[in-house]
Design a protein around this motif. Sequence first.
Motif, PDB file in Angstrom:
ATOM      1  N   ASN A  93       1.950 -30.900  -1.489  1.00 39.87           N
ATOM      2  CA  ASN A  93       1.826 -29.847  -0.475  1.00 39.87           C
ATOM      3  C   ASN A  93       3.220 -29.515   0.020  1.00 39.87           C
ATOM      4  OD1 ASN A  93      -0.998 -29.781  -0.530  1.00 39.87           O
ATOM      5  ND2 ASN A  93      -1.110 -31.538   0.845  1.00 39.87           N
ATOM      6  N   TYR A  94       3.527 -28.227   0.069  1.00 43.96           N
ATOM      7  CA  TYR A  94       4.827 -27.776   0.554  1.00 43.96           C
ATOM      8  C   TYR A  94       4.627 -27.011   1.848  1.00 43.96           C
ATOM      9  CZ  TYR A  94       6.313 -28.821  -4.181  1.00 43.96           C
ATOM     10  OH  TYR A  94       6.584 -29.473  -5.362  1.00 43.96           O
ATOM     11  N   TYR A  95       5.511 -27.269   2.791  1.00 42.14           N
ATOM     12  CA  TYR A  95       5.437 -26.615   4.075  1.00 42.14           C
ATOM     13  C   TYR A  95       6.787 -26.000   4.390  1.00 42.14           C
ATOM     14  CZ  TYR A  95       1.261 -29.466   4.565  1.00 42.14           C
ATOM     15  OH  TYR A  95       0.044 -30.048   4.372  1.00 42.14           O
ATOM     16  N   LYS A  96       6.759 -24.866   5.054  1.00 39.29           N
ATOM     17  CA  LYS A  96       7.998 -24.212   5.467  1.00 39.29           C
ATOM     18  C   LYS A  96       8.406 -24.771   6.815  1.00 39.29           C
ATOM     19  CE  LYS A  96      10.117 -19.790   6.277  1.00 39.29           C
ATOM     20  NZ  LYS A  96       9.962 -18.348   6.318  1.00 39.29           N
ATOM     21  N   SER A  97       9.661 -25.099   6.912  1.00 43.30           N
ATOM     22  CA  SER A  97      10.192 -25.637   8.157  1.00 43.30           C
ATOM     23  C   SER A  97      10.390 -24.513   9.164  1.00 43.30           C
ATOM     24  CB  SER A  97      11.534 -26.314   7.883  1.00 43.30           C
ATOM     25  OG  SER A  97      12.139 -26.696   9.092  1.00 43.30           O
ATOM     26  N   LEU A  98      10.068 -24.790  10.403  1.00 43.71           N
ATOM     27  CA  LEU A  98      10.277 -23.796  11.476  1.00 43.71           C
ATOM     28  C   LEU A  98      11.579 -24.144  12.182  1.00 43.71           C
ATOM     29  CD1 LEU A  98       6.659 -23.683  12.926  1.00 43.71           C
ATOM     30  CD2 LEU A  98       7.715 -22.102  11.319  1.00 43.71           C
TER      31      LEU A  98
END
Length: 126
Positions: A120-125
């Motif tokens: 799972n890949y998530y975009k950093s805020l």
Amino acid sequence: MTYSAGSFQADIVNLIPNLPASLSGTNLNPLLNRAVFYFNSYTGESISGNSVSDSYVPIIFSLMASEVCQLSHLQGLQSASASIGDYSENKNKSSPLIIASEEYKKQAIDMMNDIGRRFNYYKSLG
């Protein structure tokens, strides 16, 4: 079609003759749970030991067989009297049970690599 815990236990007992009494029957349930946990952790899948799909049976079986071979060796099963399927060997530097354990583990890892891993890949805020 699915495989249940009892099916795995019966296959393991049939594969490895002279299985120590401490490893037979219901004592194999924790080994099944560990094999399923390892599989789930390695692949990112989510399966249960009570109902394993046919496509995953060889992997779980190989992981269980690997652990049973290691534990049989540790609990004193005489390696000279052990045979794993058609494989049998006289006692020498390496126990046949340890060799079989390593081969089952390698086989399971190769099959899990064929499945791949779920990421799972998530975009950093920020």
